[in-house]
Structures are given as C-alpha cells and as structure tokens.
Motif scaffolding. Sequence first.
Motif, mmCIF file in Angstrom:
data_model
loop_
_atom_site.group_PDB
_atom_site.id
_atom_site.type_symbol
_atom_site.label_atom_id
_atom_site.label_comp_id
_atom_site.label_asym_id
_atom_site.label_seq_id
_atom_site.Cartn_x
_atom_site.Cartn_y
_atom_site.Cartn_z
ATOM 1 N N ARG A 254 0.829 -1.213 0.000
ATOM 2 C CA ARG A 254 0.000 0.000 0.000
ATOM 3 C C ARG A 254 0.859 1.256 0.000
ATOM 4 N NH1 ARG A 254 -4.744 -1.400 4.456
ATOM 5 N NH2 ARG A 254 -5.542 -3.297 3.444
ATOM 6 N N ALA A 255 1.935 1.238 0.782
ATOM 7 C CA ALA A 255 2.808 2.413 0.850
ATOM 8 C C ALA A 255 3.424 2.719 -0.507
ATOM 9 C CB ALA A 255 3.892 2.184 1.899
ATOM 10 N N GLY A 256 3.955 1.696 -1.153
ATOM 11 C CA GLY A 256 4.596 1.889 -2.456
ATOM 12 C C GLY A 256 3.626 2.357 -3.512
ATOM 13 N N GLN A 257 2.411 1.838 -3.480
ATOM 14 C CA GLN A 257 1.436 2.209 -4.497
ATOM 15 C C GLN A 257 0.955 3.640 -4.317
ATOM 16 O OE1 GLN A 257 -1.834 -0.530 -4.982
ATOM 17 N NE2 GLN A 257 -2.049 0.119 -7.093
ATOM 18 N N LEU A 258 0.628 4.025 -3.100
ATOM 19 C CA LEU A 258 0.165 5.392 -2.880
ATOM 20 C C LEU A 258 1.267 6.409 -3.177
ATOM 21 C CD1 LEU A 258 -2.279 3.959 -1.632
ATOM 22 C CD2 LEU A 258 -2.235 5.668 0.198
ATOM 23 N N GLU A 259 2.512 6.049 -2.857
ATOM 24 C CA GLU A 259 3.618 6.956 -3.170
ATOM 25 C C GLU A 259 3.754 7.147 -4.678
ATOM 26 O OE1 GLU A 259 8.468 7.197 -2.687
ATOM 27 O OE2 GLU A 259 7.436 5.281 -2.791
ATOM 28 N N ARG A 264 3.208 10.352 -9.650
ATOM 29 C CA ARG A 264 2.666 10.500 -11.000
ATOM 30 C C ARG A 264 1.899 11.801 -11.145
ATOM 31 N NH1 ARG A 264 -3.061 8.897 -13.096
ATOM 32 N NH2 ARG A 264 -3.294 10.350 -11.366
ATOM 33 N N ASP A 265 1.254 12.248 -10.052
ATOM 34 C CA ASP A 265 0.491 13.495 -10.084
ATOM 35 C C ASP A 265 1.375 14.726 -9.955
ATOM 36 O OD1 ASP A 265 -1.814 12.049 -10.313
ATOM 37 O OD2 ASP A 265 -2.385 12.221 -8.206
ATOM 38 N N GLY A 266 2.691 14.523 -9.832
ATOM 39 C CA GLY A 266 3.589 15.650 -9.662
ATOM 40 C C GLY A 266 3.742 16.108 -8.235
ATOM 41 N N GLY A 267 3.386 15.243 -7.286
ATOM 42 C CA GLY A 267 3.495 15.602 -5.880
ATOM 43 C C GLY A 267 4.931 15.865 -5.463
ATOM 44 N N GLU A 268 5.129 16.850 -4.602
ATOM 45 C CA GLU A 268 6.469 17.147 -4.095
ATOM 46 C C GLU A 268 6.950 16.002 -3.199
ATOM 47 O OE1 GLU A 268 8.265 19.689 -4.958
ATOM 48 O OE2 GLU A 268 6.721 20.726 -6.140
#
Length: 360
Positions: A254-259, A264-268
Amino acid sequence: MDLSAGKLAELIPALFGAPDLLAAIAPLDCVLLLSDPAELTPPLLNLLPPNRIVFGVAAAALAAEGAAQQLAALADAGYRVMLDGPLPPGVARPAKLRAVTLRCRDGAPPNASLLAVFGPHLAREVDSMARFEECERAGFTWFSGDYPLATPTGGPAEDGSSRRRILSLLALLATDADSRDIELLLKQDPALSFHLLKLVNSAAFAVNTAITGYAQAIAVLGRRQLQRWLQLLLYARGNADGLPNLLLPLAALRAGQLEMLCKRDGGERDEQDLAFMTGAFSLLDRLLGMPMAEILADLPLPDHVAAALLHREGVLGRRLLLAERGPDAALLDAAGIDAATWWQSQLHAHHWAIQVGRNV
C-alpha cells in the motif's frame, strides 16, 4: 492470476507481451489458472518462460481427449503444472501431474492428505487463520487469500510498554524529530533494533563493513529512508511463535502504491512521503489491536492523512480504499486513476514489497 474465464489470446499478450510483469515480481513466479489448456497455442507459450510460469489447470479438463497428453507435454517443456479441483469420474491422475491447487474458502482437505503427493501445493481463497492452519496441516505450502488480515494482533506478544514505545516512535517520525531521540527509543526495543541492523547490513545497501551501531545505521540509510523503513519495520516485529508478521508485505504494498500515484500526479517529495506514510500506517489498527482513532490521537499527522486513515476521505483516502478493495470502474473513477496507471502502480508496488520482504 485467474485466466479461467477464457480470452487467453487477448489476456496473455497484454500481460506478458512486455517484460514488466515478470520483472516486477522477480524472483517470484506467476501462477496462471486455466480452464482449458487447449487455448495455449504455440504463439502464446512463446510469451511465457517455463522457468517463471506455473499453470493451475482445471482437473475437469482431463475429460477432454488429448488433454492429459497436452499437459504432460507442458511438463516436459519445463512448465510446472498443478491440477485444480477434483478429477473427473473414471479419470486417473497423470503420473507427471502431482501438484495440486484448490479453492479452500469453504474447507480444506484432510490432515496430511497431500504430504505424500509431490508439490508444492497452492491453497486459494484462504481467508482466515483457522483455514490457513487447516490447509497447512493438509500439506499446502503456497497460500493466497486474505488470511494476513485475520492475523491475531495486540496479544500477549505486545505488552503495554512495548505498545507505548511503538506509538512514541511513530510520533517522533511524524514530527521529524532529531535522530538522537529516535536512537534513544530504539535502544529500548531490542526486537526493532535487531531488524534495523539486519536491514542496513543486507544486500540492499551493499556496505563494505558491518554496521553495528545506531548512528552508523542512520548514516547509511539517510534520514528520509530511515523514516520509511522504520514505518515498515514496526510490522517486522517477531510474533510470540517467532514467525514474521504477515501484515508487513501488505503495508509495504500500500505504501509503495500510494507513493507512486502521488509522484505521478507531480506531488512534491514531502507529499510523496505522506502518501507513503498513509499506506504504511493503514494497518496499524490491526497490528496494535487498537482503534485507529485511538492511535491517531497520539500521532500529530496532517488532517488529510488522518481523514484518509480514519474515513477513507480525500484523494489519499479514495486511493487507499482502491488499494484495499482492488480495482473496479467506480473506484478507479473516484480515485482519478485510469486502468493503465493502476496497473503500473501495482507493478511498482509489488516490486517494492518483494524487496522489503527480502531485506527485512
């Protein structure tokens, strides 16, 4: 992977036409469930390397003329073949096909019934620890299902002081505390300390000299990686019977997928860390045997992370729900993710979780 509904000519090229899937799950192999082995044409088999593929074929298929010979030919080509379900009336088990896979949601075979049959054998849809133990006694050594989520937690192996240390450590990580404060708390928890030192001395970090101290370990990992690994090492604490905690790979997944979805969304970088933390912390209630609200009361997490963990609200919450339940059109749409992106995030997350499992 269940391909028993047919359409192999479409599904196998889509899944195995590129090396992504098998590379992501290496060194694990892929089990494909089939209802009709006659659909395995030479062009499809060319996409399936024998050293990485296990076929689980419906035993009922042996009633068809030539099916036994075809399955024996697959075995001769190097594929491992499991028979799924009971044999058709009057059909003997082929000598080369001794491994078994079975849907065990409603029950398991008798004790030791598979021990004399060459395996390994795969039990599917194992959704409770009681069923897991029944299947293990029967002779299964491979398992799939939701049984890790039914693992007893918060029992005798976790006394009150140990639980408080875990929550204190999580609070330090959430507030970006000084490494010396983390080191001091680690010294009070021998099991967690052991896993940390084991990690930094593993092949994943390829250090030339043995790491024996906390300061060295923190220096080798770096602060950001230290926080991430400690979030997962909480799940690596040994149970009373010495077995690993089955929640660890799920938390890592879950951690790897949410990260990755955040990236992908350009999150900092900080946003990616919070997405990772959300996935990693999503099983703390099961790990500690406590309500999530009680756990979060002691953790100063951002409001949107707490909302995701408590109520599956917000972008992180919707994506966490998707990771828990698996994809369908409505959940994908609510999470703002298309099917191709979901697939890529799954590959990334499984690869990460496998590496965690090998190094922790």
